[in-house]
Design a protein around this motif. Structure first.
Motif, short mmCIF file in Angstrom:
data_model
loop_
_atom_site.label_atom_id
_atom_site.label_comp_id
_atom_site.label_asym_id
_atom_site.label_seq_id
_atom_site.Cartn_x
_atom_site.Cartn_y
_atom_site.Cartn_z
N GLY A 210 0.79 -1.24 0.00
CA GLY A 210 0.00 0.00 0.00
C GLY A 210 0.82 1.28 0.00
O GLY A 210 0.25 2.36 -0.02
N ARG A 211 2.16 1.17 0.01
CA ARG A 211 2.98 2.40 0.00
C ARG A 211 3.24 2.83 -1.44
O ARG A 211 4.24 2.47 -2.05
CB ARG A 211 4.30 2.14 0.73
N LEU A 212 2.30 3.61 -1.99
CA LEU A 212 2.40 3.98 -3.41
C LEU A 212 3.57 4.91 -3.71
O LEU A 212 4.00 5.03 -4.85
CB LEU A 212 1.11 4.70 -3.82
N ASP A 213 4.09 5.58 -2.65
CA ASP A 213 5.17 6.55 -2.88
C ASP A 213 6.56 5.90 -2.81
O ASP A 213 7.57 6.60 -2.94
CB ASP A 213 5.07 7.69 -1.85
N ASN A 233 11.22 3.91 -11.84
CA ASN A 233 10.74 4.98 -10.95
C ASN A 233 9.80 5.94 -11.67
O ASN A 233 8.79 6.37 -11.12
CB ASN A 233 11.93 5.77 -10.38
N GLY A 234 10.17 6.26 -12.94
CA GLY A 234 9.32 7.15 -13.75
C GLY A 234 7.94 6.53 -13.94
O GLY A 234 6.92 7.22 -13.83
N ARG A 238 4.29 7.95 -12.66
CA ARG A 238 3.10 8.18 -13.50
C ARG A 238 1.91 7.41 -12.96
O ARG A 238 0.79 7.92 -12.91
CB ARG A 238 3.40 7.78 -14.95
N ILE A 239 2.16 6.15 -12.53
CA ILE A 239 1.05 5.34 -12.00
C ILE A 239 0.48 6.01 -10.76
O ILE A 239 -0.74 6.10 -10.59
CB ILE A 239 1.53 3.90 -11.69
N ASN A 244 -3.80 8.63 -8.03
CA ASN A 244 -4.26 9.73 -7.18
C ASN A 244 -5.29 10.59 -7.90
O ASN A 244 -6.28 11.03 -7.32
CB ASN A 244 -3.08 10.59 -6.73
N GLY A 245 -5.02 10.81 -9.22
CA GLY A 245 -5.96 11.59 -10.03
C GLY A 245 -7.32 10.90 -10.08
O GLY A 245 -8.36 11.54 -9.92
#
Ligand code: ADP
Length: 467
Positions: A210-213, A233-234, A238-239, A244-245
């Motif tokens: 769950g750690r998206l960052d 990482n790029g 984007r994901i 989040n969007g």
């Protein structure tokens, strides 16, 4: 360690890399040793043969000049200088006429055997092994003498053999450390080479929890693994932005739907409570229609934006005159603007053709113009300008309105975003998202420039020929 974990380790790339590296290192060391050993021993052999042959020529010349006596003198002289040679002169029938066996040679080799060996003439070599298991060889070369006899000169490989023996022993002594070094090198090599892969696995595990960052730490080595890490990482970035969007868009949709839905429910409830009053029911139904139209409009626009962004929007591309399209849209807004005390000015060439979807372009210009009029106070002005720049058409819609603060500028393109100062004005917060998505679907781009309280400008750039 259990059999299962051993089996798992055996299957890992790290283990296989270690094995390959160690095997390569050890085999290369062995090959290197064999090559060096072979080169040294063959150069010793060549040097020895050369010495024996040159002595053979020298002694033969002495013998031809002064007979056995002269040879004995020469041999004695050589022995005196420390050069120990086996020398034998045999008569035509093979019996020994003269033999010189240095003391050490006599002890180490059974030189008596030489007399029994048949010697046919020049160029013949005899290699006499040492007695017992002492090691060493006595190399003897022969040449024919003019009187029918044979001259034999020999030299023991002694010292050189010892050197080679020591060389072999040294290698046998270092082979275990070489294997250990190879294995340790293999482990280190595999550990370092697979570090980015392990980092990626660790990061994916964190994301899974769950750690998206979470991101992979980049080691600036300039190799393919650094490239992979940067690309990875790029992609994660984007994901994350997309997710989040989507999350915030969903939150906004839920939030923005709640108000009209609650109003709809309230109106219907009131109508039901009013009993048989037809007038109240009619009014309530008309309110419900209005509310559901608003909801439908929002949902349709959201669908349009998604379709345009994902590339599934069906564009009916045709050659359109953007100048007349702008005039048509401005005509629609002119009355509203005049009512608000805002003047609209157009600056376009008579004809400005490009390939685009007529209705979508109309929507784009209308949204920009609608915003300009909506966010400009009375007494202000709006300028719409269009021109051709090379292969592109550039449209600018500028106003002298309330402007947009610097913090808000990047957010205005987001779905359902409404500026702090704009909440009171009518709108859904979807106009600019649609503008951006449609312009992108036409392979163009949009830009905004604004200064709070001074005004804003929106620029769209579209290719003349849609790709
Ligand atoms: P809406 O106008 O329905 O709120 P938009 O997507 O069209 O939604 O615009 C998003 C936000 O961008 C607006 O709420 C407003 O804060 C800001 N904005 C857009 N156009 C202008 C403009 N011409 N002048 C000032 N602010 C603007």
């Amino acid at each position: 360690m259990s059999l299962r974990s051993l089996d798992r380790i055996r299957k890992t790339i790290g283990f296989r890399l270690t094995l390959w590296y160690s095997a390569l290192f050890i085999v290369s060391s062995l090959i290197l040793f064999v090559i060096v050993y072979f080169l040294i021993s063959s150069s010793f052999r060549q040097e020895e043969r050369y010495t024996i042959q040159s002595k053979l020529r020298e002694f033969s010349a002495q013998y031809q000049r002064g007979g056995i006596e002269a040879l004995k003198r020469e041999v004695g002289f050589e022995e005196h200088s420390g050069n120990l040679f086996f020398v034998r002169v045999a008569g035509p029938r093979g019996h020994t006429l003269f033999v010189n066996i240095p003391a050490l040679m006599g002890e180490g080799f059974d030189t008596g055997q030489i007399e029994n060996r048949a010697v046919t003439g020049s160029g013949q070599w005899i290699h006499l092994p040492a007695k017992g298991d002492k090691g060493g060889v006595l190399d003897i070369a022969s040449t024919s003498l003019t009187d029918g006899g044979i001259l034999q000169v020999g030299m023991s490989r002694g010292e050189k053999e010892e050197f080679l023996e020591r060389f072999r022993e040294t290698f046998a002594g270092i082979i275990i450390p070489v294997i250990l070094l190879g294995f340790t090198g293999g482990v280190l090599f595999a550990f370092r080479a697979l570090m980015p892969i392990r980092n990626i696995i660790k990061t994916v595990r964190s994301i899974d929890k769950g750690r998206l960052d979470a991101r992979v730490s980049v080691r600036h080595t300039g190799d393919e693994l650094e490239e992979l890490t940067v690309l990875f990482n790029g992609m994660l970035q984007r994901i994350e932005v997309l997710i989040n969007g989507m999350r915030s868009a969903l939150d906004n949709v839920a939030h923005d739907l709640r108000t009209p839905m609650t109003r709809l429910r309230g109106t219907a409830e009131m109508a039901l409570r009013s009993g048989q009053d037809m007038e109240v029911c009619r009014e309530a139904l008309s309110d419900c229609l209005e509310e559901s139209d608003q909801i439908l409009k929002m949902l349709n626009t959201l669908m349009d934006i998604s379709e345009a962004e994902t590339g599934v929007m069906r564009l009916r591309l045709e050659k359109i005159n953007l100048s007349s399209l702008i005039e048509d849209v401005v005509d629609l807004y002119r009355y509203v603007a005049e009512d608000e005390g805002i003047a609209i000015y157009i600056k376009t060439p008579g004809e400005l053709f490009l390939t685009a979807d007529h209705n979508r372009m109309r929507q784009v210009i209308a949204n920009l113009l609608d915003n300009a009029v909506k966010y400009t106070p009375a007494g202000g002005r709006v300028d719409v300008e269009a021109s051709r720049k090379g292969d592109h058409v550039v449209v600018r819609v500028e106003d002298t309105g309330i402007g947009i603060s610097e913090e808000e500028l990047p957010k205005i393109w987001g779905r359902l975003y409404r500026g702090e100062q704009s909440r009171s004005a009518r709108g859904l917060g979807l106009g600019l998202s649609l503008v951006k998505a449609v312009v992108h679907a036409h392979k163009g781009y949009v830009e905004v420039y604004s200064e709070p309280d001074r005004g804003s400008g929106f620029m769209i750039c579209l290719p003349v020929k849609a790709a």
